[in-house]
Design an enzyme around this catalytic site. Structure first.
Site, PDB file in Angstrom:
ATOM      1  N   LYS A 141      15.123 -78.404  15.907  1.00  0.00           N
ATOM      2  CA  LYS A 141      15.279 -79.859  15.940  1.00  0.00           C
ATOM      3  C   LYS A 141      13.928 -80.577  16.028  1.00  0.00           C
ATOM      4  CE  LYS A 141      17.622 -83.466  18.579  1.00  0.00           C
ATOM      5  NZ  LYS A 141      18.375 -83.750  19.802  1.00  0.00           N
ATOM      6  N   GLN A 142      13.055 -80.071  16.887  1.00  0.00           N
ATOM      7  CA  GLN A 142      11.817 -80.802  17.178  1.00  0.00           C
ATOM      8  C   GLN A 142      10.756 -79.826  17.672  1.00  0.00           C
ATOM      9  OE1 GLN A 142      14.409 -82.491  20.345  1.00  0.00           O
ATOM     10  NE2 GLN A 142      12.454 -82.995  21.309  1.00  0.00           N
TER      11      GLN A 142
ATOM     12  N   TRP B  22      12.562 -86.447  29.989  1.00  0.00           N
ATOM     13  CA  TRP B  22      11.186 -85.916  29.984  1.00  0.00           C
ATOM     14  C   TRP B  22      10.276 -86.770  29.115  1.00  0.00           C
ATOM     15  CZ3 TRP B  22       9.042 -81.897  26.195  1.00  0.00           C
ATOM     16  CH2 TRP B  22       9.656 -81.997  24.944  1.00  0.00           C
TER      17      TRP B  22
ATOM     18  N   GLU C  44      16.635 -78.534  20.886  1.00  0.00           N
ATOM     19  CA  GLU C  44      17.988 -78.544  21.472  1.00  0.00           C
ATOM     20  C   GLU C  44      19.053 -77.931  20.579  1.00  0.00           C
ATOM     21  OE1 GLU C  44      18.145 -82.742  22.289  1.00  0.00           O
ATOM     22  OE2 GLU C  44      17.584 -82.445  24.386  1.00  0.00           O
TER      23      GLU C  44
HETATM   24  O1  IFM Z   1      14.481 -86.230  25.427  1.00  0.00           O
HETATM   25  C1  IFM Z   1      14.903 -86.348  24.119  1.00  0.00           C
HETATM   26  C2  IFM Z   1      15.185 -84.970  23.595  1.00  0.00           C
HETATM   27  O2  IFM Z   1      14.018 -84.184  23.595  1.00  0.00           O
HETATM   28  C3  IFM Z   1      15.743 -85.046  22.190  1.00  0.00           C
HETATM   29  N1  IFM Z   1      16.924 -85.850  22.181  1.00  0.00           N
HETATM   30  C4  IFM Z   1      16.710 -87.213  22.643  1.00  0.00           C
HETATM   31  C5  IFM Z   1      16.126 -87.218  24.047  1.00  0.00           C
HETATM   32  C6  IFM Z   1      15.823 -88.655  24.488  1.00  0.00           C
HETATM   33  O3  IFM Z   1      14.821 -89.201  23.708  1.00  0.00           O
END
Ligand code: IFM
Length: 771
Positions: free
Chosen positions: A587-588, A329, A473
């Site tokens: 995580k983000q 994505w 994630e």
């Molecule tokens: O797409 C990302 C994900 O959101 C977080 N882990 C790494 C992936 C690739 O950059």
């Protein structure tokens, strides 16, 4: 020049610096990436010539992109002693990446007893001949010396899950060197051909230690500079460039050699000048930020796929084989906006990749669960659109066991991310041809997938999306993730809007499409699910949006506490037993990502409340995170924070400040999504540029030390330059434009006709959230 290059005099000692610099100084031309390694390096130093769109699998190991033999190999011997950064005494070393023309350069001076030997080399991957790399190599010595140069093609390849190229055949064809090889999985032929222009020395052909070489000997005269030019071409069967892969490779290398270095460079440079004209963002008053932003833009320009190749951009671009060379994505949500606003033809190519891989997305939907229909795009997408993401995508460094992750089967927002990109292309450019080319079909199939996934909860009279993973994630298999539900709802809405547009404009096409997909009867269902789909709303008192059902009930730990529980520094924080799983540590950006993606739908109060809540609880364990927080921060005046996070995003590869392992999995390489995030933060954030239903809108919030920003923008097929100072905004419309546009500047409407520049005065700090 200083804001158009990075350079380093670091003498590469340890493996980590070799890896970091190799990534930082990589060059790419969309067809291949060439890591920023030195001429004498071999596979142990992670030399990588990574080919876009060519994948291979060996046994049960992960499928990954193929690295080609290195046609840029050269090593030097002086008076019988090998000369190289890793083996000789270095008096000085400098390497440079020139942004103007995406050229890598090194200059190293070696001390060999009383002698000083200087090696210089420059290389670029041609922007006009995608299969071609051009190198100029020079040597000089301050005393007479006997020199032996070994130059040719290195068949010893750095692979993560290889070897991918087998049965390598080394040969010399008249004046050119050749390495032919075949991939293991599908037997695709790949050839590297090298042609050389060397006006001195005695040449002998040799094959040793997987090197296909010319050995050139001569006696140097003190102070003389000896230069030769190398041209190597990489050609694969998939390029479909001619009947014979070796013959095509030979022809490309020889033709370049015939044209000569200067001509190749001139053509390459001309193309780069045009690229920069369309996309350079000037940031006056802040050299540090300017350099980092320009580096980010350079990366995006270098990795754009070759026109018509049908490829997209992997999460680590072409810096190696990490993340299986797959498209995530990251492309649509983080990189794509840059292309859409600067060179929509590239944005179009990226979307064409999703059209091309629609069949793979359909296969995935069918295979991932009973009753799933439509298109469920691969979480990690390679050339067919089938998912390269494994069900066990992370290893535990403590036990060595594979961990079940659900990125592949539960990260369903991917389909909506793709659909949204299609609609934004139409909104931004006004060009509906891509809808006809397959875009409408993609959007309808994505909506169909969500309709098949949605669960109707009778007691609440609403649809829900259960058992998913949002962008965060670390929390898998959750219900009603706010980001995912909002994206899914949007997918229904825009798929239906696309249908309405086609009904009004291309009724026959629509009729054929609906009948081919046998989907007409489902449109009512899409509208119904969209209406009743539950999207977590801001709480009336706190304005907070719960990231998913039950998130508030998780333990409210601090980042330090959670970090303190790690047994191993590389341990993965999610996946079942991970330290973040029982806590609110994420995580983000997730809710905050939603607030920036749908920035018009939430007010500043909601943004501020959620930003404040989630920021303290975000690890920023992904390079995708910081830019989302920076963008939202700007909407309620947290400018210092936004600036810090802007720099963090823009410098991720410059500082090499990123994770190298997720569990046991190596994840090093470049970060093109962060590059796109840096551009978005500068342009959407600090410049406040937005495309609204009424047209372009600019609400600048220049950071305090910035004096001027200048941004080229493509909108509705026409070119503009926006200049922002602390007191005024000037919108310049290219003389080549055809239409007059209304532009909103800090809330005031101005009219801009072709060739005109319209100045609007703004009062410094008068804007809400001004920096
Ligand atoms: O797409 C990302 C994900 O959101 C977080 N882990 C790494 C992936 C690739 O950059």
């Amino acid at each position: 020049m200083k804001l158009w290059e990075i350079n380093s005099s670091e003498i590469e000692g340890d493996a980590q610096s070799v890896m970091r610099l190799g990534t930082q100084y990589q060059i790419s031309n969309g067809y291949m990436g060439y890591r920023g390694t030195l001429d004498e390096y071999r596979s142990e130093q992670q030399v990588g010539v990574t080919i876009a769109g060519l994948f291979d699998q060996v046994g049960d190991a992960w499928r990954e992109p193929v690295n080609a033999p290195n046609g840029g190999y050269t090593s030097v011997e002086i008076d019988g002693s090998p000369v190289g950064v890793l083996t000789s005494e270095v008096a000085s070393h400098r390497q440079r990446l020139d942004f103007h023309r995406a050229e890598f350069e090194r200059e190293t001076c070696f001390k060999l007893g009383t002698k000083r030997v200087t090696i210089r080399s420059k290389r670029f991957l041609s922007s006009v001949t995608p299969n071609l790399c051009v190198i100029r190599f020079s040597i000089s010595c301050d005393q007479d010396a006997k020199v032996v140069v070994r130059t040719g093609i290195d068949g010893k390849i750095w692979d993560l899950n290889g070897p991918h190229l087998v049965d390598q055949v080394f040969s010399k064809n008249d004046d050119a060197l050749l390495v032919n090889a075949w991939t293991q999985e599908t037997g695709q032929q790949l050839t590297v051909a090298e042609a050389l222009h060397c006006p001195f020395g005695k040449e002998v052909y040799e094959v040793e230690d997987q090197l296909n070489l010319r050995v050139i000997e001569w006696e140097t005269q003190a102070g003389e500079v000896y230069s030769f030019d190398k041209y190597f071409a990489v050609v694969c069967e998939k390029d479909k460039l001619g009947e014979s892969v070796p013959r095509t490779a030979l022809a490309i290398a020889r033709e370049a050699c015939r044209q000569g270095y200067d001509r190749c460079l001139r053509d390459h440079q001309q193309e780069w000048a045009e690229r920069w004209l369309r996309s350079d963002v000037v940031l006056e008053g802040d050299d540090d930020a300017q350099l980092a932003l320009r580096y980010s833009i350079l990366q995006l320009l270098m990795v754009a796929p070759v026109r018509g190749s049908g490829n997209s951009i992997p999460a680590r671009a072409l810096s190696g084989q990490v993340y299986k060379g797959a498209v995530f994505w990251d492309t649509e949500m983080f990189m794509y906006p840059f292309y859409l606003h600067t060179n929509p033809s590239v944005a179009r190519d990226l979307l064409r990749y999703r059209i091309r891989t629609l069949e793979g997305a359909r296969r995935k939907a069918r295979s991932e669960g009973p009753g799933f229909r439509g298109a469920f795009y691969a979480w990690e997408s390679q050339e067919t659109g089938d998912d390269a993401c494994s069900y066990f995508n992370v290893g535990d460094p403590v036990t060595g066991r594979e961990l079940r992750t659900h990125f592949r089967d539960k990260q369903i927002h991917i389909s909506g991310d793709v659909a949204i990109a299609f609609w934004r292309y139409f909104e931004h450019t006004g060009d509906d041809s891509l809808l006809l080319e397959g875009g409408a079909e993609v959007m309808l199939e994505c909506a169909r997938f969500y309709a098949s996934y949605a669960y109707f909860k009778k007691d609440k009279n609403r649809y829900e999306l259960l058992d998913v993973i949002g962008p965060d994630e670390y929390h898998e298999r959750v219900n009603n993730n706010a980001f995912t539900n909002q994206v899914a709802k949007e997918t229904f809405d825009i798929a239906l809007k696309a249908v309405e547009h086609l009904r009004a404009t291309y009724p026959e096409f629509l009729e054929e499409l609906l009948s081919r997909l046998d989907i007409e009867s489902e449109l009512v269902e899409f509208a119904e699910v969209a209406k009743l789909l539950y999207v977590p709303r801001p709480d009336e008192t706190t304005s907070l949006i719960e990231q998913f059902d039950g998130y508030w009930k998780l333990r409210d730990a601090t980042l330090e506490e959670v970090k303190g529980q790690l047994v191993h520094p590389n341990e993965y924080w999610g996946a079942g037993q991970g330290v973040a799983v029982p806590t609110q540590i994420i995580k983000q950006a997730d809710v905050v990502m939603m607030l920036t993606l749908f920035r018009d739908r939430y007010d500043a109060k909601v943004k501020e409340a959620n930003w404040k809540y989630y920021e303290q609880r975000t690890e920023h364990g992904s390079s995708l995170s910081a830019c989302a927080y920076a963008l939202v921060a700007l909407e309620f005046g947290e400018c210092d924070f936004a600036y810090r996070y802007f720099l963090k995003t823009a410098k991720v590869d410059l500082e090499g400040n990123y994770k190298l392992y997720a569990g046991t999995i190596f994840i090093g390489g470049s970060h093109p999504a962060a590059n796109g995030g840096a551009w978005m933060t500068a342009v959407f954030g600090f410049a406040g540029l937005q495309v609204t239903e009424r047209g372009l809108s600019i609400t600048p919030r220049l950071f305090k030390k910035w004096k001027r920003m200048q941004i080229p923008i493509s909108y509705r097929g026409e070119q503009f330059v926006i200049t922002i100072t602390r007191r005024e905004v000037i919108v310049s419309s290219s003389p080549k434009n055809r239409n007059t546009h209304r532009v909103l500047v800090a809330g005031r409407e101005v009219t801009c006709s072709p060739g005109s520049s319209v100045l609007t005065e703004i009062q410094e700090n008068a804007l809400e959230g001004a920096c």
